[in-house]
Design an enzyme around this catalytic site. Structure first.
Site, short mmCIF file in Angstrom:
data_model
loop_
_atom_site.label_atom_id
_atom_site.label_comp_id
_atom_site.label_asym_id
_atom_site.label_seq_id
_atom_site.Cartn_x
_atom_site.Cartn_y
_atom_site.Cartn_z
CG ASP A 158 -0.92 -13.73 40.41
OD1 ASP A 158 -0.40 -14.15 39.34
OD2 ASP A 158 -1.36 -14.50 41.27
CG HIS A 159 3.38 -13.14 35.96
ND1 HIS A 159 3.96 -13.65 37.09
CD2 HIS A 159 3.45 -14.09 35.03
CE1 HIS A 159 4.36 -14.88 36.84
NE2 HIS A 159 4.07 -15.18 35.59
CG HIS B 293 0.87 -17.77 39.90
ND1 HIS B 293 0.88 -16.39 39.88
CD2 HIS B 293 2.17 -18.13 40.01
CE1 HIS B 293 2.13 -15.96 39.95
NE2 HIS B 293 2.94 -17.00 40.04
#
Ligand code: NAD
Length: 482
Positions: A176-177, A239
């Site tokens: 999950d960047h 996110h």
């Protein structure tokens, strides 16, 4: 202050989907920047693997163009050539036998082996199966899987089970960047490295927390995928929930992958279900040349949301009574992601009613202009009595850190280096992802059962009017999106 770049161990990194959008826009330019920083060892090998039939040279041309477009940072042609000398290409079919023997022959003993699954999720199982069948993955090899990780609890469980057939949990890196962003890690440093905040970090002192992830873009070319997904699945389940976890979790006993992830999991499990009247869904309207949501996804009856706002609570001792407001949407006023921790007002104002109402807010800004500020109330300078004004105190100290702040790795490159190091702290564990779906599934099932139709909102706005009302009813206000 001089940046400390610690080189990682030599590695063989295979990027499945190496010709795709994500690989060329983020992964390869990110690796190039790590090469420039000196973090990538000379013996590192990067193998692009995808369906197209390409020679090594043709692939290197693709990577060269990607670096020119997305590599940012100053560099010379020889830097690029040196990086490209470590890059090769294989035509590999995830669903067939093409390319697997060649991939095996490229693997070197004694090097870290990592496989980035930058392909459609439907192929994750095939890749895991092939890596095992062709005896390419070893006991300590790692796989990196992209979002979306399932589309509900059932599919996420099935995907976890498929990967678990061939890989242990400590080999699986669910990316999950958002977790790779410098400021997100700084948030943990600020919370757990200072005595100042933690004693105040609870419902007694914090009025509410708002998390906003606003995009200016529409669905673009991803209409088909997006219409099956929507803002809740595409943004909130991953996110926004990850950000909420980092804000709300108890201090882990140490900064270690399972200690951190255990605490995040407890937050998700303590989240209250969302009441229907605490939920607002929207779809953007047309704007000049730009089509409205339904035209953009080519589905005139679509009920998928391009915007969602909600209010929830965390049922535990720390947070009972502090609402968490989340919102995310496309085609909004500005591209802006931030978390605002809004403190309560002082119990009594000694400056009288004219001083107005003032609240401290700790604002963690993820994009653009990453940074952390603390709004503090001070006296407005000058004559004229005691007038109060709120000013932001910059807690990022970009100036003090000097060039370090500018050369800090971007999210993807940092996370890939963590994969090579074998550090899973900033990656989601299987049970976390399943718990997140367990919370979002009933919300989605609820609006499907009610045949809920998203409210239209103007492109370039802050979302539907009802989203503003969600806070207004509670005597609060969203921070401006800018
Ligand atoms: P893409 O369609 O641009 O690229 C897909 C890649 O998969 C291509 O390289 C293609 O050759 C390869 N491929 C397709 N079928 C194959 C097969 N049978 N065998 C081997 N390779 C095959 O996709 P993308 O946008 O790069 O996305 C890749 C993954 O990353 C997806 O899971 C997506 O959901 C995820 N993701 C993408 C983005 C983004 O910004 N593009 C952001 C977040 C997550």
């Amino acid at each position: 202050m001089v940046s400390r770049v610690i080189p990682v161990d030599p590695f063989d990194l295979t990027i499945f989907g190496g010709t795709g959008d994500l690989a060329t826009r983020k992964i390869l330019p990110g690796l190039f920047r790590r090469h420039l920083s000196g973090q990538m060892p000379h013996e590192a090998q990067i193998i692009g693997a995808a369906r197209s039939e390409l020679s090594d040279e043709e692939y290197r041309d693709i990577v060269r163009a990607a670096i020119a477009e997305f590599g940012a940072i100053d560099h010379s042609d020889s830097d690029v050539d040196e990086f490209l000398s470590r890059v090769s290409y294989l035509h590999v079919d995830a669903k067939g036998s093409a390319g697997w023997a060649a991939l095996k022959s490229k693997m070197r003993d004694g090097y870290v082996r990592a496989f980035y699954f930058s392909v459609a999720p439907a192929l994750f199982g095939d890749l895991a199966e092939r890596l095992h069948e062709h005896d390419i993955a070893q006991r300590d090899s790692r796989i990196v899987v992209e979002k979306p990780f399932g589309k509900d609890l059932e599919t996420a469980r099935a995907l976890n089970a498929t990967l678990a057939k061939h890989f242990r949990e400590d080999q699986i890196y669910r990316i999950d960047h958002y977790l790779g962003k410098e400021t997100v890690q700084n948030l943990m440093a600020v919370r757990f490295g200072n005595m100042l905040f933690e004693p105040l970090w609870n419902a007694q002192f914090i009025d509410h927390i708002q998390i906003t992830v606003a995009e200016t873009v529409g669905v673009g070319g991803r209409g088909g995928y997006y219409d099956q997904s929507g803002a809740m699945r595409d943004m909130v389940q991953n996110h926004l929930m990850q950000l909420l976890c980092l804000i709300a979790m108890e201090p882990p006993s140490k900064f270690d992958p399972d200690a951190v992830r255990d605490e995040k999991l407890k937050v998700i499990r303590a989240l209250d279900p969302v009441e229907p009247h605490h939920l607002v869904r929207g779809q953007y309207s047309a704007d000049g040349e730009q089509p409205d949501y339904r035209s953009a996804v080519d589905n005139p009856r679509s009920r998928t949301e391009s915007f969602v706002a909600l209010k929830t609570h965390i049922s535990n001792w720390r947070w009972a009574g502090t609402p968490f407001y989340l919102r995310t949407g496309k085609r909004m006023r500005a591209r802006s992601s931030e978390i605002a921790v809004v403190f309560k007002e002082t119990p009594h104002s000694i400056f009288g009613p004219d001083a107005g109402s003032h609240r401290n807010a700790l604002v963690i800004r993820l994009q653009p202009d990453e940074g952390i500020t603390l709004d503090v109330t001070i006296k407005e300078p000058g004559p004229g009595g005691m007038r109060l004004v709120d000013v932001p105190l910059d807690m990022t100290f970009a100036e003090a850190l000097g060039p370090d702040a500018e050369t800090a790795p971007e999210a993807y490159e940092r996370l890939i280096m963590d994969v090579i190091r074998g550090n899973q702290t900033l990656f989601m564990r299987g049970d976390e992802v399943e718990a997140a779906w367990s919370w979002t599934d009933p919300i989605i099932q609820g609006w499907e059962a009610r045949n809920d139709v998203p409210k239209p909102y103007d492109s370039g706005s802050s979302g539907p009017e009802d989203a503003l009302m969600l806070l207004h009813r509670d005597g609060r206000k969203w921070r401006e999106i800018r």
